[in-house]
Design a protein around this motif. Structure first.
Motif, PDB file in Angstrom:
ATOM      1  N   ARG A  80       0.915  -1.069   0.067  1.00 43.54           N
ATOM      2  CA  ARG A  80       0.098   0.058   0.068  1.00 43.54           C
ATOM      3  C   ARG A  80       0.983   1.190   0.136  1.00 43.54           C
ATOM      4  NH1 ARG A  80      -5.212  -0.352   2.443  1.00 43.54           N
ATOM      5  NH2 ARG A  80      -4.605  -2.330   3.216  1.00 43.54           N
ATOM      6  N   ALA A  81       0.427   2.157  -0.922  1.00 41.70           N
ATOM      7  CA  ALA A  81       1.395   3.410  -0.863  1.00 41.70           C
ATOM      8  C   ALA A  81       0.540   4.634  -0.431  1.00 41.70           C
ATOM      9  CB  ALA A  81       1.729   3.729  -2.432  1.00 41.70           C
ATOM     10  N   LEU A  82       1.192   5.469   0.332  1.00 44.55           N
ATOM     11  CA  LEU A  82       0.591   6.901   0.751  1.00 44.55           C
ATOM     12  C   LEU A  82       1.328   8.110   0.095  1.00 44.55           C
ATOM     13  CD1 LEU A  82      -1.260   8.239   2.879  1.00 44.55           C
ATOM     14  CD2 LEU A  82       0.688   8.153   4.426  1.00 44.55           C
ATOM     15  N   PRO A  83       0.642   8.426  -1.054  1.00 46.28           N
ATOM     16  CA  PRO A  83       1.258   9.848  -1.471  1.00 46.28           C
ATOM     17  C   PRO A  83       0.905  10.944  -0.655  1.00 46.28           C
ATOM     18  CG  PRO A  83      -0.836   8.924  -2.772  1.00 46.28           C
ATOM     19  CD  PRO A  83      -0.558   8.229  -1.592  1.00 46.28           C
ATOM     20  N   VAL A  84       1.951  11.810  -0.616  1.00 41.34           N
ATOM     21  CA  VAL A  84       1.832  12.981   0.653  1.00 41.34           C
ATOM     22  C   VAL A  84       2.186  14.198  -0.417  1.00 41.34           C
ATOM     23  CG1 VAL A  84       2.327  14.099   2.684  1.00 41.34           C
ATOM     24  CG2 VAL A  84       2.060  11.622   2.471  1.00 41.34           C
TER      25      VAL A  84
ATOM     26  N   LEU B 247       9.606   2.111   7.526  1.00 40.77           N
ATOM     27  CA  LEU B 247       8.662   2.648   6.489  1.00 40.77           C
ATOM     28  C   LEU B 247       9.581   2.914   5.364  1.00 40.77           C
ATOM     29  CD1 LEU B 247       5.865   3.590   6.326  1.00 40.77           C
ATOM     30  CD2 LEU B 247       6.598   5.529   7.191  1.00 40.77           C
ATOM     31  N   ALA B 248       9.158   2.275   4.308  1.00 37.71           N
ATOM     32  CA  ALA B 248       9.910   2.787   3.113  1.00 37.71           C
ATOM     33  C   ALA B 248       9.369   4.027   2.336  1.00 37.71           C
ATOM     34  CB  ALA B 248       9.756   1.547   1.997  1.00 37.71           C
ATOM     35  N   TRP B 249      10.340   4.991   1.705  1.00 38.59           N
ATOM     36  CA  TRP B 249       9.861   6.059   1.036  1.00 38.59           C
ATOM     37  C   TRP B 249      10.549   6.612  -0.083  1.00 38.59           C
ATOM     38  CZ3 TRP B 249      13.258  10.319   1.335  1.00 38.59           C
ATOM     39  CH2 TRP B 249      14.008  10.231   2.411  1.00 38.59           C
TER      40      TRP B 249
ATOM     41  N   LEU C 147       8.403   9.818  10.579  1.00 32.82           N
ATOM     42  CA  LEU C 147       7.131   8.948  10.548  1.00 32.82           C
ATOM     43  C   LEU C 147       7.684   7.497  10.286  1.00 32.82           C
ATOM     44  CD1 LEU C 147       5.166  10.995   7.335  1.00 32.82           C
ATOM     45  CD2 LEU C 147       4.443  10.464   9.705  1.00 32.82           C
ATOM     46  N   GLY C 148       8.762   7.047   9.958  1.00 34.53           N
ATOM     47  CA  GLY C 148       9.373   5.752  10.078  1.00 34.53           C
ATOM     48  C   GLY C 148       9.186   5.351  11.665  1.00 34.53           C
ATOM     49  N   ASP C 149       9.780   6.232  12.515  1.00 36.38           N
ATOM     50  CA  ASP C 149       9.687   5.878  13.900  1.00 36.38           C
ATOM     51  C   ASP C 149       8.127   5.767  14.478  1.00 36.38           C
ATOM     52  OD1 ASP C 149      12.688   6.160  14.056  1.00 36.38           O
ATOM     53  OD2 ASP C 149      12.335   8.193  14.911  1.00 36.38           O
TER      54      ASP C 149
ATOM     55  N   PHE D 125       4.821   6.929   0.835  1.00 34.89           N
ATOM     56  CA  PHE D 125       5.298   6.137   1.884  1.00 34.89           C
ATOM     57  C   PHE D 125       4.788   4.843   1.661  1.00 34.89           C
ATOM     58  CE2 PHE D 125       5.711  10.222   3.894  1.00 34.89           C
ATOM     59  CZ  PHE D 125       6.901  10.398   4.453  1.00 34.89           C
ATOM     60  N   PHE D 126       5.552   3.546   1.805  1.00 39.16           N
ATOM     61  CA  PHE D 126       5.121   2.396   1.518  1.00 39.16           C
ATOM     62  C   PHE D 126       5.027   1.502   2.800  1.00 39.16           C
ATOM     63  CE2 PHE D 126       7.467   4.213  -2.157  1.00 39.16           C
ATOM     64  CZ  PHE D 126       6.681   3.972  -3.070  1.00 39.16           C
ATOM     65  N   GLY D 127       3.933   0.731   2.665  1.00 35.39           N
ATOM     66  CA  GLY D 127       3.871  -0.719   3.539  1.00 35.39           C
ATOM     67  C   GLY D 127       3.749  -1.701   2.802  1.00 35.39           C
ATOM     68  N   ALA D 128       4.297  -2.959   3.309  1.00 37.64           N
ATOM     69  CA  ALA D 128       4.402  -4.177   2.701  1.00 37.64           C
ATOM     70  C   ALA D 128       4.106  -5.401   3.677  1.00 37.64           C
ATOM     71  CB  ALA D 128       5.524  -4.608   1.850  1.00 37.64           C
ATOM     72  N   GLY D 129       3.609  -6.281   3.261  1.00 36.35           N
ATOM     73  CA  GLY D 129       2.997  -7.420   4.142  1.00 36.35           C
ATOM     74  C   GLY D 129       1.842  -8.142   3.957  1.00 36.35           C
ATOM     75  N   GLU D 130       1.167  -8.707   4.837  1.00 39.99           N
ATOM     76  CA  GLU D 130      -0.054  -9.392   4.701  1.00 39.99           C
ATOM     77  C   GLU D 130      -1.064  -8.114   4.778  1.00 39.99           C
ATOM     78  OE1 GLU D 130      -0.635 -12.203   4.630  1.00 39.99           O
ATOM     79  OE2 GLU D 130       1.209 -12.867   4.668  1.00 39.99           O
ATOM     80  N   PHE D 131      -2.344  -8.425   4.368  1.00 44.06           N
ATOM     81  CA  PHE D 131      -3.146  -7.150   4.202  1.00 44.06           C
ATOM     82  C   PHE D 131      -3.616  -6.542   5.408  1.00 44.06           C
ATOM     83  CE2 PHE D 131      -7.325  -5.506   3.802  1.00 44.06           C
ATOM     84  CZ  PHE D 131      -7.349  -4.900   2.689  1.00 44.06           C
ATOM     85  N   ASP D 132      -3.977  -7.681   6.405  1.00 44.73           N
ATOM     86  CA  ASP D 132      -4.607  -6.831   7.801  1.00 44.73           C
ATOM     87  C   ASP D 132      -3.257  -6.070   8.582  1.00 44.73           C
ATOM     88  OD1 ASP D 132      -7.073  -8.188   7.308  1.00 44.73           O
ATOM     89  OD2 ASP D 132      -6.520  -9.757   8.709  1.00 44.73           O
ATOM     90  N   GLU D 133      -2.107  -6.693   8.426  1.00 46.11           N
ATOM     91  CA  GLU D 133      -0.986  -5.922   9.185  1.00 46.11           C
ATOM     92  C   GLU D 133      -0.704  -4.662   8.371  1.00 46.11           C
ATOM     93  OE1 GLU D 133       3.725  -6.765  10.097  1.00 46.11           O
ATOM     94  OE2 GLU D 133       2.744  -7.959   8.549  1.00 46.11           O
TER      95      GLU D 133
END
Length: 605
Positions: free
Chosen positions: A320-324, A350-352, A338-340, A390-398
């Motif tokens: 999932r990506a979060l464009p800011v 938190l990748a970005w 934001l990573g912390d 910013f990117f989040g990767a893993g299982e859907f719920d997590e």
């Protein structure tokens, strides 16, 4: 003159100068200026300044009394000097020259300060809740609650609803939480249950022919505490309507919420109309089913972009990506912060990336992105210079859980968060069923008594996980105020719905015999909702914890520290109720502690 007061402490004004008055209240504060005592006297209605000059009976009495002592005073209203007027108080232009004092209730030394928020811990506050409620903030919160409930009642009646009461002692019901049970003395070995909600009774009222019902209903659930959930008991505005579809329920509730939050929101505006957001869309765009729409950012599912990627951190995972936008002026501290924050919410990091003036991407993972990745991301996310992603990767719920929190926090830190408003929405189209990942069992995902959107046809023909229900939540500023549904009033449809979830006909007929009997004797289509009163007041009072808006709440362990509940019953009472206790076995640690305690008491080594 009245035995205790001619006026309240909050009503005297400059026009009362020269009047002889009698007041009663609590000694809120005291200041000694060269022998002249200035006393703040407080009651439910406000605060007024008393003056007791040296040599007067009032001075001697008031100088020795502790704060929070209850007194009756006689005196004369006088005008304050121009330099001493207090514009913060409605009574700030006058003071009372004290001529007589009577002690009505002397106070012992206090366990904590009343006239200041001094950081006393919550357990202490709940133990002495009657003192805590004397504080200005708490008193204001409880009076706000009273006013909100009065306004709700008036508006519901104006909207054509009728207030009715439903039983408190009832039968146990599988509502999703544990019941509180009450033993029956007259029926040995049997128990009542306190209602988790008046769900079945309000449906029975519709079947009885009452068209529009409401109640400020007490509900009882044996569940753990949270910031927005009080253990034990809570109150909800319980509503049910006959011959309605989903939008028919939404209209009066939207009007009620708009009027309520505009009236008591202290200048915060209610944005309307309330958008309708499908459950699955909410999970993808906001990461949860209670979106805080004050955050003007949305998540984007880009899993397909990295499905076959060589970048192992993303490959084959849900991404999932979060464009800011507008982050060109942000320092590295913004990104690291934001990573912390993401790590605090369970992420490993938190990748970005950020978009430069020439449209190129820079950042810790930019080197892992191919030209095709960059092109696709730029188009999919509408990236322009100044954007960060910013990117989040893993299982859907997590990923949903972590990125939902990051979305709101990023909006606050980057200036894309709307303050001073109440943003409501309806979350709709909840799935009827869900699959247990461990057992593979199909179960209800929400309210089992909801009508499936396609009726019997969908139950018979669709994959259960594709069936939607006429269920909805109303959400405000990221807080779920209520769930509701159009009810399943057709016995055959209800039996089929439970069959899919693994309940045989015999079980359903036994567990819900009363409801099914009523459905078979002429039931109208009906639906309703039940917004939480405690949560409404929590939002209006701008309090972070629901216990701050309840007069006498239980603590986080479901204990009443002030009254000492829950308590044990003596053997006589237990026999009368035909109850024999079986206490849980002591743990190894408890046994060791007990042994040490005995050794200390006896002097053994």
């Amino acid at each position: 003159m009245h035995r205790y007061r001619s006026h309240t402490c909050g009503e005297l004004r400059a026009s009362d100068v020269g009047t002889d008055v009698r007041l009663s209240g609590w000694l809120h504060n005291r200041r000694d200026l060269g022998g002249i005592l200035f006393i703040d006297l407080r009651d439910h209605y406000g605060l007024v300044q008393l003056v007791a000059r040296p040599g007067t009976p009032g001075n001697e009495a008031l100088s020795r009394l502790t704060k929070e002592t209850v007194v009756r005073i006689d005196g004369k209203v006088s005008a304050r000097g121009a330099d001493n007027v207090n514009p913060e108080l409605p009574t700030g232009e006058i003071e009372i020259e004290v001529t007589e004092v009577e002690v009505l209730g002397e106070a012992a030394p206090l366990p904590f300060t009343i006239n200041a928020e001094d950081g006393v811990n919550e357990e202490r506050r709940l133990e002495y809740r009657f003192l805590d409620l004397r504080r200005e903030r708490m008193h204001r919160n409880i009076m706000l609650r009273s006013a909100v409930i009065a306004a709700i009642r008036a508006e519901m009646v104006a909207l054509g609803f009728n207030e009715m009461a439903t039983p408190i002692l009832t039968a146990t019901s599988p509502e999703g939480a544990r019941d509180f049970v009450v033993p029956s003395r007259l029926n040995p070995g049997k128990f009542y249950a306190l209602p988790q909600a008046p769900q079945q009774f309000k449906q029975l009222l519709m079947i009885s022919g009452f068209d529009r019902y409401f109640q400020i209903a007490p509900c009882f659930r044996d569940e753990d505490a949270r910031a927005d959930r009080s253990p034990g008991e809570f109150y909800q505005l319980d509503v049910e309507m006959s011959f309605v579809e989903q939008e028919d329920v939404f209209r009066p509730i939207e009007k009620l919420m708009t009027d309520l939050f505009e009236k008591f929101g202290n200048g915060r505006h209610v944005t309307s109309p309330f958008p309708r957001i499908p459950f699955r869309e909410s999970m993808l765009k906001y990461g949860n089913d209670k979106p805080d729409l004050r955050a003007k950012l949305e998540l984007v599912d880009i899993s397909d972009v990295f499905a076959d990627s060589e970048f192992k951190a993303f490959a084959g995972k849900h991404v999932r990506a979060l464009p800011v936008p507008d982050t060109a002026g942000q320092s590295r501290k913004f990104f690291d912060g934001l990573g912390d924050y993401a790590v605090q919410h369970g992420a490993k990091g938190l990748a970005w990336v950020r978009v430069g003036e020439d449209g190129t991407l820079a950042g810790p993972i930019a080197k892992f992105l191919t030209e095709t990745d960059v092109k696709t991301l730029t188009e999919r996310l509408s990236l322009v210079p100044g954007h960060a992603v910013f990117f989040g990767a893993g299982e859907f719920d997590e990923v949903s859980k972590i990125m939902s929190a990051v979305r709101v926090e990023a909006a606050k830190r980057a200036g894309h968060f709307e303050e001073g408003v109440f943003r409501f929405c309806w979350v709709v189209d909840f799935p009827m069923y869900e699959k247990d990942e461990d057992t593979g069992r199909i179960d209800f995902s929400h309210n089992p008594f909801s009508m499936p959107q396609g009726g019997m046809k969908d139950l018979e023909e669709k994959d259960p996980l594709d069936i939607l229900a006429w269920q909805y939540d109303i959400v405000c500023n990221g807080i779920e105020l209520s769930s509701g549904a159009i009810r399943n009033h057709e016995p055959d449809v209800m039996l089929k719905a439970f069959e899919i979830a693994g309940y045989d006909r015999e079980t359903v007929e036994h567990e819900f015999a009363g409801m099914l009997r009523a459905f078979r004797l002429g039931a109208p289509p009906h639906g309703g909702i039940a917004p939480g009163v405690d949560r409404i007041v929590m939002l209006l009072a701008d309090e972070p914890n629901i216990r701050e808006t309840i007069a006498f709440p239980l603590n986080g362990n479901a204990q009443d520290l002030m009254m000492g509940a829950p308590t044990e019953l003596d053997e006589t009472r237990l026999r009368e109720l035909n109850i024999q206790l079986r206490k849980p076995a002591a743990s190894v640690k408890e046994k060791a502690d007990a042994k040490d305690s005995v050794a200390r008491d006896t002097g053994a080594k």
